[in-house]
Write an enzyme that holds these catalytic residues in place. Sequence first.
Site, PDB file in Angstrom:
ATOM      1  N   HIS A   1     -12.596  35.557  32.379  1.00 45.61           N
ATOM      2  CA  HIS A   1     -12.047  34.283  31.904  1.00 45.61           C
ATOM      3  C   HIS A   1     -11.783  33.313  33.057  1.00 45.61           C
ATOM      4  O   HIS A   1     -11.026  32.363  32.916  1.00 45.61           O
ATOM      5  CB  HIS A   1     -10.783  34.489  31.049  1.00 45.61           C
ATOM      6  CG  HIS A   1     -11.087  35.150  29.746  1.00 45.61           C
ATOM      7  ND1 HIS A   1     -10.127  35.418  28.809  1.00 45.61           N
ATOM      8  CD2 HIS A   1     -12.247  35.613  29.201  1.00 45.61           C
ATOM      9  CE1 HIS A   1     -10.687  36.013  27.758  1.00 45.61           C
ATOM     10  NE2 HIS A   1     -11.975  36.135  27.987  1.00 45.61           N
TER      11      HIS A   1
ATOM     12  N   ASN B   1      -8.643  42.956  26.013  1.00 43.77           N
ATOM     13  CA  ASN B   1      -8.144  41.906  26.907  1.00 43.77           C
ATOM     14  C   ASN B   1      -6.735  42.233  27.417  1.00 43.77           C
ATOM     15  O   ASN B   1      -6.000  42.953  26.749  1.00 43.77           O
ATOM     16  CB  ASN B   1      -8.125  40.565  26.169  1.00 43.77           C
ATOM     17  CG  ASN B   1      -9.477  39.899  26.188  1.00 43.77           C
ATOM     18  OD1 ASN B   1     -10.199  39.986  27.173  1.00 43.77           O
ATOM     19  ND2 ASN B   1      -9.832  39.226  25.107  1.00 43.77           N
TER      20      ASN B   1
ATOM     21  N   CYS C   1     -16.877  41.263  28.509  1.00 42.88           N
ATOM     22  CA  CYS C   1     -16.385  40.078  27.796  1.00 42.88           C
ATOM     23  C   CYS C   1     -17.584  39.385  27.165  1.00 42.88           C
ATOM     24  O   CYS C   1     -18.698  39.440  27.698  1.00 42.88           O
ATOM     25  CB  CYS C   1     -15.686  39.158  28.792  1.00 42.88           C
ATOM     26  SG  CYS C   1     -15.080  37.618  28.077  1.00 42.88           S
TER      27      CYS C   1
ATOM     28  N   TYR D   1     -12.758  28.908  29.331  1.00 40.93           N
ATOM     29  CA  TYR D   1     -11.357  29.143  29.677  1.00 40.93           C
ATOM     30  C   TYR D   1     -10.876  28.282  30.847  1.00 40.93           C
ATOM     31  O   TYR D   1      -9.672  28.147  31.057  1.00 40.93           O
ATOM     32  CB  TYR D   1     -11.132  30.629  29.996  1.00 40.93           C
ATOM     33  CG  TYR D   1     -11.092  31.492  28.757  1.00 40.93           C
ATOM     34  CD1 TYR D   1      -9.884  31.813  28.145  1.00 40.93           C
ATOM     35  CD2 TYR D   1     -12.267  31.971  28.180  1.00 40.93           C
ATOM     36  CE1 TYR D   1      -9.840  32.585  27.000  1.00 40.93           C
ATOM     37  CE2 TYR D   1     -12.240  32.747  27.031  1.00 40.93           C
ATOM     38  CZ  TYR D   1     -11.027  33.049  26.443  1.00 40.93           C
ATOM     39  OH  TYR D   1     -10.993  33.808  25.305  1.00 40.93           O
TER      40      TYR D   1
ATOM     41  N   ARG E   1       0.503  39.155  19.563  1.00 44.79           N
ATOM     42  CA  ARG E   1      -0.251  38.012  20.101  1.00 44.79           C
ATOM     43  C   ARG E   1       0.411  36.697  19.700  1.00 44.79           C
ATOM     44  O   ARG E   1       0.490  35.761  20.503  1.00 44.79           O
ATOM     45  CB  ARG E   1      -1.698  38.048  19.613  1.00 44.79           C
ATOM     46  CG  ARG E   1      -2.494  36.825  20.044  1.00 44.79           C
ATOM     47  CD  ARG E   1      -3.946  36.899  19.628  1.00 44.79           C
ATOM     48  NE  ARG E   1      -4.631  35.647  19.942  1.00 44.79           N
ATOM     49  CZ  ARG E   1      -5.924  35.430  19.713  1.00 44.79           C
ATOM     50  NH1 ARG E   1      -6.676  36.381  19.189  1.00 44.79           N
ATOM     51  NH2 ARG E   1      -6.468  34.269  20.017  1.00 44.79           N
TER      52      ARG E   1
END
Length: 442
Positions: free
Chosen positions: A202, A150, A172, A256, A96
């Site tokens: 998102h 995700n 989510c 987002y 990440r």
Amino acid sequence: MTKGIKIATIGGGSSYTPELVEGFIKRYDELPLKELWLVDVETGKEKLEIVGGLAKRMIEKAGLPIEVHLTLDRRAALKNANFVTTQFRVGLLDARAKDERIPLKYGVLGQETNGPGGLFKGLRTIPVILDICKDMEELCPDAWLINFTNPAGMVTEAVLRYSNIKKVVGLCNVPIAMEMGIAKLLDVDHSRIRIDFAGLNHMVYGLDVYVDGVSVKDQVIDLLMDPNNSSFVKNIENLDWEPEFIKALNVLPCPYHRYYYKTRDMVEKEIENAKKEGTRAEVVQKLETELFELYKDPNLAIKPPQLEQRGGAHYSDAAVRLITSIYTDKRDIQPVNTRNNGAIASIPNDSAVEVSCIITKDGPKPIVMGDLPVQVRGLVQQIKSFERVAAEAAVTGDYNKAVLALTINPLSPSDTIAKEIVDEMLEAHKEFLPQFFQNVTS
């Protein structure tokens, strides 16, 4: 389903697992969980043992007859499971951090689920999810796959399109966080709030907001113009919306959306943060170190409040609420990622969408929302194109499709920069992207 449920959690060593366990404890009267199997891979073994120890203490404190099994054997965990939950991270937080840091060198947003980071998390994750689906077909063909991993929308899209598993729901915590946040703004109990959600993961909008069935959308939009009121999750910079923009948008954006409507400001903020305190992944790594030290405490038998700083608040509420509603055929309304089936007119019927659904024993039944408002329709369709092409790239290992996917993402400034980012990130994540190096490369 017979009484006494078996649930397998893939990625059981996650710092989020205590959230899930707390949810199972709270809803035990409705959801008689008998076996909880926490599964991880060899590199996650130590975390699995730490989290598993805390899970056992939490259940013992609650006085419930739930067996907790810790294993690295995924197939043993899946055998005869009623529900399979997935919450894993291929390459762990180090991957990440690369997803976030590399794009910033090109002046492009580095974020876990959006832009280049979302693309590469999908490329690493989708082959693993599809492998899990194959095991499920053999070992628990009637189980529900509840995916939290995700990018949840892209992952759900890939499962629907490239596996034989149809009983899949993506989940989510953003919609439930929006519900909770708006309930707090209006000073009412969460149970009285309902939002008509429609869009993608998102990339979801609240088309209307109700308290006790009466629309309060205009009041909520007025409240969102105050910068103190517009942050619903802890992991996204709370940059102020322009009041004129929010008023004219006339629907509720999710947190987002700042990445798309305030791209330059958000990139500058991410670059500044990366220099000062590190990327979000690096901040989370420190936080997780502290959390796992807490989890080791043999006297700790509750979910520590510090976990809410991790960005996953209300995760267990959303997750266990969904599983319980499927199990009990509750027919309540929840926003989830599922097959569109005509709910949103401007998205293909066979694509995954995030939309308010009636949750039944046969899964989510999307509520027909009609067409998306013209002011948001194009952006949602563009992101759906990105998800579709990215999922195809993940499955085929097609380098050209990976470049195409990133180029059509609205956060990418050009095809040339997209190609440069894809090249560097493919090399950085080579270990977890064998499909690209077995087939064609640049």
